[in-house]
Design an enzyme around this catalytic site. Structure first.
Site, PDB file in Angstrom:
ATOM      1  N   SER A   1       0.704  -1.175  -0.049  1.00  0.00           N
ATOM      2  CA  SER A   1       0.199   0.030  -0.149  1.00  0.00           C
ATOM      3  C   SER A   1       0.821   1.171  -0.177  1.00  0.00           C
ATOM      4  CB  SER A   1      -0.746   0.019   1.283  1.00  0.00           C
ATOM      5  OG  SER A   1      -0.089   0.371   2.168  1.00  0.00           O
ATOM      6  N   LYS A   2       0.079   2.400  -0.044  1.00  0.00           N
ATOM      7  CA  LYS A   2       1.073   3.554  -0.156  1.00  0.00           C
ATOM      8  C   LYS A   2       1.936   3.786   1.037  1.00  0.00           C
ATOM      9  CE  LYS A   2      -1.538   6.482  -3.207  1.00  0.00           C
ATOM     10  NZ  LYS A   2      -3.039   6.669  -3.101  1.00  0.00           N
ATOM     11  N   ARG A   3       1.656   3.172   2.238  1.00  0.00           N
ATOM     12  CA  ARG A   3       2.625   3.173   3.133  1.00  0.00           C
ATOM     13  C   ARG A   3       4.171   2.782   2.924  1.00  0.00           C
ATOM     14  NH1 ARG A   3       2.066  -0.523   7.005  1.00  0.00           N
ATOM     15  NH2 ARG A   3       0.409  -1.754   5.776  1.00  0.00           N
TER      16      ARG A   3
ATOM     17  N   GLY B   1       5.555   3.160   0.049  1.00  0.00           N
ATOM     18  CA  GLY B   1       6.076   3.900  -0.989  1.00  0.00           C
ATOM     19  C   GLY B   1       5.103   4.006  -2.360  1.00  0.00           C
TER      20      GLY B   1
END
Ligand code: GLU
Length: 505
Positions: free
Chosen positions: A239-241, A243
């Site tokens: 996920s965006k966490r 990168g």
């Protein structure tokens, strides 16, 4: 069912194309091309609240950038509502589906009660045998086969068994008239004669429901291949966490499409221990049976390594195929029309602009380098000098920023280390000599430096290293004399003199 392989990529346009979705698209594309089959693009946009036209466009743009073309579509489910309605009516007529008038509030209430009593919160079948012909809004539910087991014979996961008792009478058409995913996907896959459904294994649990829909509609079953998820380094779903996750974000970070494709294909698929594949090799070797069934972990370092490889390859491969596609990219649709350093140069100009370098600054740097040069030719010379050293185009744009006018950032430690008083005298003399050279090119400059250090009994680094720090801000750069040629006489002298001036003050 069609004798020819027919597959589809069916994204929901609720956001950018995620790398996981891109890998699903890639596997579908490779499978289709390997079998000389057909790839269909279908936009699953029946969730009107979450779907947007921009997302659909971004998905198409991502696929095009990756060089994944399709043979049919894009179809849009929102334009096919009459088709789903027709099949829904057929099911209603033959009693395989029924109208349900339970409101969301009632359903929620009954869910809570069931949970509190330790029962499964499934739909309780209240409207199943009521044969309602209501005035008020109704949803259409499937009368599911709730005895026995449904077996999914998955190409990747093998035989997966689902207990039908776990299924409830799920909704096929919502009260607003829109079909649910599990209904529309089956109608479309069947009518589009899809032979193999290749998708993320987050949909594996939907498959027994879909199989029930195939059965009631009398449609032949396709084969299923559920591709494992992609995880972040902490083994939670990527996920965006972790990168960047979207294809366009990787494009904007300066990755080449062939690097991302090569990276994604290996996330879950292998061919011996080969790591680098041309497009043609991928099409030749790709088999779904070689896709692993365990999730893969996204490894940024490996992607960087592949990108550096493809940047170097793009630098040297100037062979164009007859259709104008660089030879290393054969198999890509001809969206890339220049090969080798020319292709990278065009991209580098874009990355400079994105990094805040203005067109005027690029123009001025070009003229300093060569009065006859074009911005593209200048960028090409930069690519030749810097390309080997960068992992991404973004890095290349940053590393070459000092070529433009204006103040540069100095590495303070390098400056202290290399700009000692005795070097100042040497630099002064070197300045005098390079001011007057007839041609400000790397070979001439190198000769000036070499002659000077020989005369003084110095080592080349004694003068070259301070020069490098003054001109680039850092103690590490591409070969100094090439850098000086790119900078041109005026800026080189201006920077050297500014530093000498400060030291004298
Ligand atoms: N539209 C679904 C999604 O984006 C995929 C459906 C499918 O491939 O069956 O997750």
């Amino acid at each position: 069912m069609s004798d020819r392989v027919r597959v589809r990529f069916a994204p929901s346009p609720t956001g950018d194309l995620h790398v996981g979705g891109a890998r699903t698209a890639l596997y579908n594309w490779l499978f289709a091309r390997h079998h000389d089959g057909v790839l269909i693009l279908r936009i699953e946009d029946t969730d009107v609240e979450r779907s947007t036209a921009e997302s659909a466009e971004a998905i198409v743009e991502s696929l095009q950038w990756l060089g994944l073309d399709w043979d049919e579509g894009p179809y849009r489910q929102a334009e096919r509502l009459a088709i789903y309605r027709e099949h829904a009516e057929r099911l209603l007529e033959v009693g395989k589906a029924y109208r349900c008038v339970c409101t969301p509030g009632e359903l929620e209430e009954r869910r809570k009660v069931a949970l509190a009593a330790g029962r499964s919160p499934r739909y309780d079948g209240r409207c199943r045998d009521r044969r309602l012909e209501p005035e008020k809004p109704w949803a259409l539910r499937l009368r599911v086969q709730d005895a026995g087991v449904t077996i999914v014979n998955d190409i990747i996961h093998g035989e997966v068994r689902f207990d039908n008792a776990e299924l409830d009478d799920f909704i096929l058409v919502r009260s607003d008239g829109l079909p649910t995913y599990n209904f529309a996907v089956v109608v479309d896959d069947a009518l589009m004669e899809v032979t193999h459904v290749i998708r993320g294994d987050d949909h594996l649990s939907n498959t027994p429901k879909q199989i029930q829909v195939y059965r009631v509609l009398d449609f032949p079953l396709p084969q299923f291949a559920h591709v494992p998820m992609i995880l972040g380094p902490d083994r939670t779903r990527l996920s965006k966490r972790h990168g960047a996750t979207s294809v366009l974000a990787y494009r904007d970070l300066g990755y080449l499409p062939e690097a991302l494709v090569n990276y994604l294909v290996r996330l879950g698929w292998s061919h011996g221990d080969q790591e680098i594949f041309s497009r043609d090799e991928l099409v030749r070797y790709f088999e779904l049976t070689r896709v692993g069934h365990t999730p893969a972990v996204f490894d940024h370092a490996k992607l960087d390594w592949l990108n550096a490889h493809y940047l170097r390859e793009a630098l040297t491969d100037t062979r164009l195929t007859p259709t104008g596609v660089p030879a290393t990219l054969t198999g890509f649709p001809p969206t890339v029309v220049e090969a080798g350093p020319k292709r990278l140069a065009a991209l580098l100009v874009e990355f400079w602009l994105k990094a805040g370098v203005s067109k005027e600054e690029i123009g001025a740097a070009t003229v300093r380098w060569s009065s006859l040069g074009s911005a593209r030719a200048f960028a090409e010379a930069v690519v030749q000098t810097f390309g080997e050293r960068s992992k991404t185009l973004c890095e290349l744009a940053q590393a070459s920023r000092f070529l433009f006018g204006g103040p540069i950032e100095y590495d303070v430690r390098a400056r202290e280390k290399y700009l000692q008083p005795e070097t100042q005298r040497h630099l002064q003399e070197v300045c005098r000599r390079i001011r007057n050279v007839s041609s400000f090119d790397a070979a001439t400059l190198e000769k000036v430096y070499r002659d000077f250090v020989a005369e003084r009994g110095l080592k080349l680094g004694d003068v070259a290293q301070p020069t490098r720090v003054v001109l680039t801000g850092h103690s590490v750069s591409p070969p100094l004399f090439q850098v000086m040629e790119l900078l041109g006489r005026d800026i080189s002298l201006e920077r050297l003199e500014a530093v000498l001036q400060q030291k004298n003050d």
